[in-house]
Design a protein around this motif. Structure first.
Motif, PDB file in Angstrom:
ATOM      1  N   GLY A 175      71.097  93.187  98.307  1.00 33.94           N
ATOM      2  CA  GLY A 175      71.104  94.215  99.302  1.00 33.94           C
ATOM      3  C   GLY A 175      71.183  93.693 100.775  1.00 33.94           C
ATOM      4  N   TYR A 176      70.335  92.760 101.033  1.00 34.56           N
ATOM      5  CA  TYR A 176      70.339  92.096 102.368  1.00 34.56           C
ATOM      6  C   TYR A 176      71.656  91.664 102.495  1.00 34.56           C
ATOM      7  N   ILE A 177      72.387  91.047 101.715  1.00 32.90           N
ATOM      8  CA  ILE A 177      73.744  90.314 101.721  1.00 32.90           C
ATOM      9  C   ILE A 177      74.654  91.262 102.119  1.00 32.90           C
ATOM     10  N   ALA A 178      74.819  92.372 101.178  1.00 38.08           N
ATOM     11  CA  ALA A 178      75.709  93.464 101.420  1.00 38.08           C
ATOM     12  C   ALA A 178      75.724  94.163 102.800  1.00 38.08           C
ATOM     13  N   ARG A 179      74.208  94.442 103.044  1.00 37.23           N
ATOM     14  CA  ARG A 179      74.073  95.000 104.620  1.00 37.23           C
ATOM     15  C   ARG A 179      74.624  93.878 105.751  1.00 37.23           C
ATOM     16  N   MET A 180      74.277  92.713 105.703  1.00 30.84           N
ATOM     17  CA  MET A 180      74.991  91.866 106.603  1.00 30.84           C
ATOM     18  C   MET A 180      76.619  91.870 106.554  1.00 30.84           C
ATOM     19  N   ASN A 181      77.206  91.862 105.133  1.00 29.02           N
ATOM     20  CA  ASN A 181      78.568  91.938 105.412  1.00 29.02           C
ATOM     21  C   ASN A 181      79.209  92.990 105.924  1.00 29.02           C
ATOM     22  N   ALA A 182      78.459  94.058 105.545  1.00 34.92           N
ATOM     23  CA  ALA A 182      79.237  95.396 106.141  1.00 34.92           C
ATOM     24  C   ALA A 182      79.408  95.545 107.694  1.00 34.92           C
ATOM     25  N   ALA A 183      78.394  94.543 108.233  1.00 34.60           N
ATOM     26  CA  ALA A 183      77.878  94.824 109.812  1.00 34.60           C
ATOM     27  C   ALA A 183      78.856  93.733 110.563  1.00 34.60           C
ATOM     28  N   THR A 184      79.339  92.741 109.562  1.00 36.88           N
ATOM     29  CA  THR A 184      80.087  91.757 110.525  1.00 36.88           C
ATOM     30  C   THR A 184      81.275  91.332 109.889  1.00 36.88           C
ATOM     31  N   ASP A 185      82.224  90.672 110.860  1.00 38.54           N
ATOM     32  CA  ASP A 185      83.511  90.111 110.280  1.00 38.54           C
ATOM     33  C   ASP A 185      83.331  88.523 109.858  1.00 38.54           C
ATOM     34  N   VAL A 186      82.106  87.951 110.320  1.00 36.95           N
ATOM     35  CA  VAL A 186      81.976  86.719 110.052  1.00 36.95           C
ATOM     36  C   VAL A 186      81.622  86.581 108.395  1.00 36.95           C
ATOM     37  N   PRO A 187      82.266  85.461 107.737  1.00 35.28           N
ATOM     38  CA  PRO A 187      81.947  85.308 106.460  1.00 35.28           C
ATOM     39  C   PRO A 187      80.372  85.265 106.087  1.00 35.28           C
ATOM     40  N   VAL A 188      80.044  85.840 105.004  1.00 37.91           N
ATOM     41  CA  VAL A 188      78.652  85.935 104.439  1.00 37.91           C
ATOM     42  C   VAL A 188      78.452  85.330 103.214  1.00 37.91           C
ATOM     43  N   THR A 189      77.303  84.511 103.156  1.00 42.44           N
ATOM     44  CA  THR A 189      77.144  83.828 101.911  1.00 42.44           C
ATOM     45  C   THR A 189      75.622  83.782 101.486  1.00 42.44           C
ATOM     46  N   TYR A 190      75.211  83.252 100.430  1.00 45.27           N
ATOM     47  CA  TYR A 190      74.113  83.074 100.075  1.00 45.27           C
ATOM     48  C   TYR A 190      73.728  81.629  99.363  1.00 45.27           C
ATOM     49  N   ALA A 191      72.690  80.917  99.842  1.00 48.46           N
ATOM     50  CA  ALA A 191      72.688  79.409  99.319  1.00 48.46           C
ATOM     51  C   ALA A 191      71.567  79.235  98.279  1.00 48.46           C
ATOM     52  N   ASP A 192      71.878  78.600  97.201  1.00 43.45           N
ATOM     53  CA  ASP A 192      70.889  78.151  96.402  1.00 43.45           C
ATOM     54  C   ASP A 192      71.237  76.969  95.685  1.00 43.45           C
ATOM     55  N   VAL A 193      70.303  76.385  94.721  1.00 47.61           N
ATOM     56  CA  VAL A 193      70.768  75.283  93.754  1.00 47.61           C
ATOM     57  C   VAL A 193      71.554  75.880  93.011  1.00 47.61           C
ATOM     58  N   TRP A 194      72.602  75.220  92.314  1.00 47.32           N
ATOM     59  CA  TRP A 194      73.720  75.400  91.730  1.00 47.32           C
ATOM     60  C   TRP A 194      73.279  75.884  90.595  1.00 47.32           C
ATOM     61  N   GLU A 195      72.095  75.741  89.641  1.00 48.03           N
ATOM     62  CA  GLU A 195      71.958  76.356  88.587  1.00 48.03           C
ATOM     63  C   GLU A 195      71.435  77.656  88.724  1.00 48.03           C
ATOM     64  N   PHE A 196      71.171  78.043  90.131  1.00 47.59           N
ATOM     65  CA  PHE A 196      70.613  79.360  90.247  1.00 47.59           C
ATOM     66  C   PHE A 196      71.840  80.435  90.346  1.00 47.59           C
ATOM     67  N   TRP A 197      72.890  79.850  90.784  1.00 50.84           N
ATOM     68  CA  TRP A 197      74.305  80.670  91.057  1.00 50.84           C
ATOM     69  C   TRP A 197      74.705  80.925  89.539  1.00 50.84           C
ATOM     70  N   GLN A 198      74.447  79.895  88.714  1.00 49.40           N
ATOM     71  CA  GLN A 198      74.869  80.081  87.380  1.00 49.40           C
ATOM     72  C   GLN A 198      74.007  81.316  86.755  1.00 49.40           C
ATOM     73  N   ALA A 199      72.847  81.221  87.069  1.00 46.70           N
ATOM     74  CA  ALA A 199      71.804  82.369  86.729  1.00 46.70           C
ATOM     75  C   ALA A 199      72.207  83.661  87.162  1.00 46.70           C
TER      76      ALA A 199
END
Length: 543
Positions: A164-188
């Motif tokens: 929800g936080y990520i989507a809200r930021m993405n909707a409010a700006t044209d700057v590329p938005v991402t989330y950062a975590d250890v690679w295994e958590f992206w797999q999960a």
């Protein structure tokens, strides 16, 4: 010839071997730290992006709600960093860090702007509002917005709340938005890729559940990166954190050292130059406050030290410890001190006694220097310094008192003043000890066992204080080898229990490190050396 007689004849040679090996090992250890290590050169001194946190001076921490970093200080930092880096990554918007995007633009740098998220909804909202305002005002200076850092790893938000936080930021700006975590958590949590513009993964070979040796670390990063690209087709994948610590605990074959940090950075930059891969390294400056969270190792991931000085060059050999000669000097000083102390009220004659004192003093000096080096990197406050210095002095004093007894035995094996055929109990604090050295031995066995328990059950961030415990352990072992003519009393029950536990705890650490850590094996040897005097006395008392 009885077994006891055969052992008695071997006791003196064994004692000399241990003394010589201790002195040689001490000299060899420090000599090895001072040797220049050839490493592959980096193809460049410039690095694409680096994590930036200004909390590097004594007492500074982002956990202080009143902490504030002035724009002037951030300006000075970014001006210096701009000569080596094209971009900086931040982790939060508060405490003055909201000024980074504007200041970075003055020096032609881009910013990966971090939004810190956690359990507190109000704090999260403040971060989001600051980030939205900055993105609107300084969009041209931003390479991306990182909404949340390892918040899933810490278990502080659910995937749905984070999305929800990520989507809200993405909707409010044209700057590329991402989330950062250890690679295994992206797999999960692959669904997060649907609300991000690109995937940001952390690959830290040292911190992997299966730690990676420095020689294979970059190959591991390359393999993980290609795997993640395959798992998220059509999405750009960025390495948001990668690096290596210069000090701290060895994890299996992953040794934290300055040489290994330089090795990793140079090899990684060579790899990065061959692929089209956005990346960010951790981190610009050493962060002492992280030692509260991760032990010694947490404070030493910087490319620069806390004073802003480069910790290593990008070309040429690297020296782990330029001050190594001082440690040998400490060995020489302690050798003189031990020889001088041995002359006080001595009851023996001969070169053997003087030689043993010199060897014991030199070995103690080099071990004490190793302990001092650990304190330099590990201590966080005056209390830790005071405790560290106190136990270091106690270790040296124990070694000195035992060295005098060792010298008397080596110089005059039959000495009625020091060798009692039928020892009597000595009382101290209402406890019947077997001899005058037992209180010291019990103290060190207890402290080592206590630390061993912590190492086994909560050892992830704990250092191996080998220099400290080597001083009493080796001295007690040599003295025990020479006590062949005595008829010892049975050690106290508490000592016997501690001796058994020391061996078990030392072995448990080796098992936890799957036998891959030379430091863990050294730790086991120290535990065995401390336990052997009691085990030998116990066996002889039962014979």
């Amino acid at each position: 010839m009885t077994l006891h007689t055969s052992y008695a004849r071997l006791a003196r040679p064994l004692a000399w071997i241990v003394l010589v090996l201790a002195a040689v090992f001490g000299a060899g250890y420090w000599w090895s730290l001072g040797r220049p290590v050839p490493l592959p050169d980096s193809p460049t001194t410039r690095i694409a992006c680096v994590s930036y946190a200004p909390f590097r001076f004594a007492g500074e921490t982002p956990f202080d709600p009143h902490a504030f970093v002035s724009p002037e200080r951030i300006d000075a930092d970014l001006k210096d960093l701009s000569t080596r880096f094209d971009c900086v990554r931040t982790y939060s918007m508060g405490q003055g860090l909201g000024a980074v995007p504007e200041i970075a633009g003055r020096y032609g740098m881009k910013v990966l702007m971090g939004v810190w998220l956690g359990r507190d909804p109000a704090a999260n909202e403040r971060e989001m509002q600051l980030a939205l305002a900055s993105a609107k005002k300084h969009a041209a200076n931003l390479r991306g917005i990182v909404v949340g850092n390892e918040v899933l790893l810490r278990g502080e938000l659910t995937e749905k709340a984070l999305a929800g936080y990520i989507a809200r930021m993405n909707a409010a700006t044209d700057v590329p938005v991402t989330y950062a975590d250890v690679w295994e958590f992206w797999q999960a949590h692959p669904a997060l890729a649907k609300v991000t513009d690109y995937v940001t993964i952390h690959i830290l070979p040292y911190w992997e559940d299966e730690p990676v040796a420095p020689a294979q670390a970059v190959r591991h990063v390359a393999d993980v990166y290609q795997r993640m690209k395959a798992e998220f087709p059509g999405k750009a994948v960025m390495i948001g954190e990668t690096g290596w610590p210069s000090q701290g605990r060895t994890r299996r074959q992953a040794s934290a050292s300055l040489v290994n940090e330089a090795r990793y950075m140079r090899q990684f930059l060579n790899y990065a130059a061959t692929v089209d891969m956005p990346y960010n390294v951790i981190e610009a400056f050493d962060q002492p406050w992280k030692r509260d969270l991760e032990g010694t190792v947490g404070g030493y991931w910087g490319i620069f030290d806390v004073q802003g000085r480069p910790k290593f060059a990008m070309t040429g050999p690297v020296v782990e410890e330029p001050r190594w000669a001082w440690a040998l000097g400490a060995g020489g000083v302690l050798a003189i001190v031990f020889v001088g102390a041995g002359a006080f009220r001595r009851r023996w004659r001969g070169a053997a006694g003087w030689a043993s004192l010199a060897l014991a003093g030199f070995a103690t000096g080099t071990a004490l220097a190793a302990h001092a080096r650990l304190l330099e990197f590990a201590c966080r406050n005056r209390l830790e310094w005071a405790v560290g210095i106190a136990v270091g002095v106690a270790g040296a004093c124990t070694a000195l008192s035992l060295a005098r007894a060792i010298a008397s035995r080596l110089a005059a094996p039959v000495n009625t003043a020091d060798v009692a055929p039928t020892p009597t109990e000595r009382r101290l604090l209402g406890i019947a000890w077997t001899d005058r050295f037992t209180p010291q031995r019990f103290f060190w066995m207890f402290v080592l066992a206590l630390y061993g328990i912590l190492m086994v059950f909560n050892g992830r961030y704990r250092d191996f204080p080998i220099g400290l415990f080597a001083m009493p352990a080796v001295a007690f072992l040599v003295l025990a080898l020479l006590r062949t003519r005595e008829d010892p009393l049975k050690p106290l029950l508490e000592e016997r229990l501690l001796a058994v536990w020391l061996v078990l705890l030392g072995g448990a650490v080796v098992v936890q490190e799957v036998g891959a850590s030379a430091v863990a094996w050294g730790w086991l040897l120290l535990n065995v050396a401390m336990a052997l005097p009691v085990l030998l006395a116990w066996r002889r008392a039962r014979a």
